[in-house]
Design a protein around this motif. Structure first.
Motif, PDB file in Angstrom:
ATOM      1  N   UNK A  60       0.863  -1.185   0.000  1.00 40.13           N
ATOM      2  CA  UNK A  60       0.000   0.000   0.000  1.00 40.13           C
ATOM      3  C   UNK A  60       0.900   1.235   0.000  1.00 40.13           C
ATOM      4  N   UNK A  61       0.565   2.208  -0.849  1.00 41.41           N
ATOM      5  CA  UNK A  61       1.324   3.454  -0.857  1.00 41.41           C
ATOM      6  C   UNK A  61       0.436   4.591  -0.358  1.00 41.41           C
ATOM      7  N   UNK A 116      -3.693   6.194   7.107  1.00 43.52           N
ATOM      8  CA  UNK A 116      -4.497   5.026   6.754  1.00 43.52           C
ATOM      9  C   UNK A 116      -4.583   4.058   7.938  1.00 43.52           C
ATOM     10  N   UNK A 176     -17.612  -5.888   8.944  1.00 47.12           N
ATOM     11  CA  UNK A 176     -17.522  -4.513   8.463  1.00 47.12           C
ATOM     12  C   UNK A 176     -16.076  -4.054   8.383  1.00 47.12           C
ATOM     13  N   UNK A 177     -15.295  -4.477   9.367  1.00 48.14           N
ATOM     14  CA  UNK A 177     -13.889  -4.082   9.418  1.00 48.14           C
ATOM     15  C   UNK A 177     -13.092  -4.737   8.277  1.00 48.14           C
ATOM     16  N   UNK A 208     -14.256  -5.519   5.375  1.00 50.82           N
ATOM     17  CA  UNK A 208     -14.636  -4.740   4.186  1.00 50.82           C
ATOM     18  C   UNK A 208     -13.822  -3.437   4.124  1.00 50.82           C
ATOM     19  N   UNK A 209     -13.717  -2.754   5.263  1.00 56.19           N
ATOM     20  CA  UNK A 209     -12.925  -1.523   5.335  1.00 56.19           C
ATOM     21  C   UNK A 209     -11.472  -1.800   4.963  1.00 56.19           C
ATOM     22  N   UNK A 218     -11.018  -2.222   1.289  1.00 52.40           N
ATOM     23  CA  UNK A 218     -11.062  -0.943   0.574  1.00 52.40           C
ATOM     24  C   UNK A 218      -9.731  -0.199   0.710  1.00 52.40           C
ATOM     25  N   UNK A 219      -9.181  -0.202   1.911  1.00 52.15           N
ATOM     26  CA  UNK A 219      -7.948   0.551   2.149  1.00 52.15           C
ATOM     27  C   UNK A 219      -6.744  -0.126   1.486  1.00 52.15           C
ATOM     28  N   UNK A 226      -8.496  -3.227  -4.094  1.00 53.29           N
ATOM     29  CA  UNK A 226      -9.481  -4.215  -4.544  1.00 53.29           C
ATOM     30  C   UNK A 226      -8.827  -5.561  -4.864  1.00 53.29           C
TER      31      UNK A 226
END
Lengths: 199, 199
Positions: free
Chosen positions: B150-151, B157, B186-187, B189-190, B193-194, B197
């Motif tokens: 992740x950048x 983030x 829910x977490x 899913x979060x 997203x972060x 995909x």
């Protein structure tokens, strides 16, 4: 045209209480001007009295202490900010695209939080941690996420989106020294990830 | 093989202090077993003394009060959890794919936070809000995000990813009544997203 003589309604405050409320708002607006011009540190009871053109005793009677004034200022500022979100001009207020509203919200909340963090410190024991303020913000973000067609646990996603804008977190990452623009840019990236690609 | 006789090193605590530390850990482990079996409410000074096979006076000498015991238990539990992250078995500990480690982290932190929130309440004034604990967690998540490629502003983030797992936030959304599995889903899913995909 002469002012019509109205029968007092049950929920109309007496003239005396209305005057008191007006004077209170005048003092808070004077304090706000001082915050804008000199920062929170520049707001003394003396300076507020001078700015509002009243005696120092009046300021003490209304707010008891500088801490009390700071707590009242915090409350007043939060209420004004909520009014701007509910019915102010776009893009923070209604009428803009929900994505533009979300970005305006993030920027505005970040700036508000920074000022409020100072007020909270200055209010000391007089400050009360407001869960009502947080509820309003969380509700607004959930509404915007729904408008943007985001699906999932919107409450949890709103919490994640709000966290980097909150004062205790900003304290923890030691905002002092990190430019607001950098925090905002990071937040826009976060919002894009949560709302979905193509933004 | 006979135990080798070692010269005492400058930083080796005297036998007396080592015994005290061992006794302290034994009492905390007894308290932990009680939490696991009966919940935080079931942990009384009497019950801990009985479980550890010592007199009640010993428990009071070590921790002064139930609040003191709760604060010590909180600290002990946080330290054990950190050890599990640093050197425990995968997927929470090292050796698993960073995505699996992130998911294991989220689940484990959520469960830990729920128990700790109870301990914090029970510790009352004896509890100290630990920024060191938060720093460790934020550092670990930033490390995993970097491992995942992740950048961006990984600190920001990480704050967003951690927020829904934190106690004050969980209090605000009134976790009581919301199943942990729903919060966890829910977490995840979060996190997807972060992180990006395709997860």
């Amino acid at each position: 045209m002469p002012e019509p003589v109205l029968l007092p309604l049950a929920d109309t405050p007496p003239a005396e209480r209305r005057d008191a409320a007006r004077n209170r708002v005048a003092l808070l607006e004077a304090a706000e001007r001082l915050v804008a011009a000199h920062g929170v540190a520049g707001v003394t009871m003396d300076a507020v009295a001078h700015e509002a053109g009243v005696g120092k005793g009046t300021v003490f009677r209304r707010f008891e202490s500088r801490e009390g004034l700071m707590a009242a200022l915090l409350n007043h500022s939060e209420t004004e900010w909520q009014a701007a979100v509910i019915s102010g001009p776009p893009p923070l207020g209604p009428g803009a695209d929900p994505w533009d509203r979300l970005l305006a919200f993030g920027r505005s909340r970040l700036e508000t939080t920074i000022v409020h963090a100072e007020l909270i410190r200055a209010a000391g024991r007089a400050s009360t941690r407001s869960t009502a303020a947080y509820s309003f913000i969380a509700m607004h973000v959930r509404y915007l996420l729904a408008e943007l067609g985001v699906t999932g646990d919107l409450q949890l996603l709103a919490i994640a989106l709000l966290a980097p804008l909150e004062a205790p977190i900003l304290d923890q990452v030691e905002l002092d020294g990190i430019p607001v623009d950098r925090v905002y840019a990071g937040w826009v990236d976060l919002a894009s990830r949560i709302v979905g690609q193509g933004r």
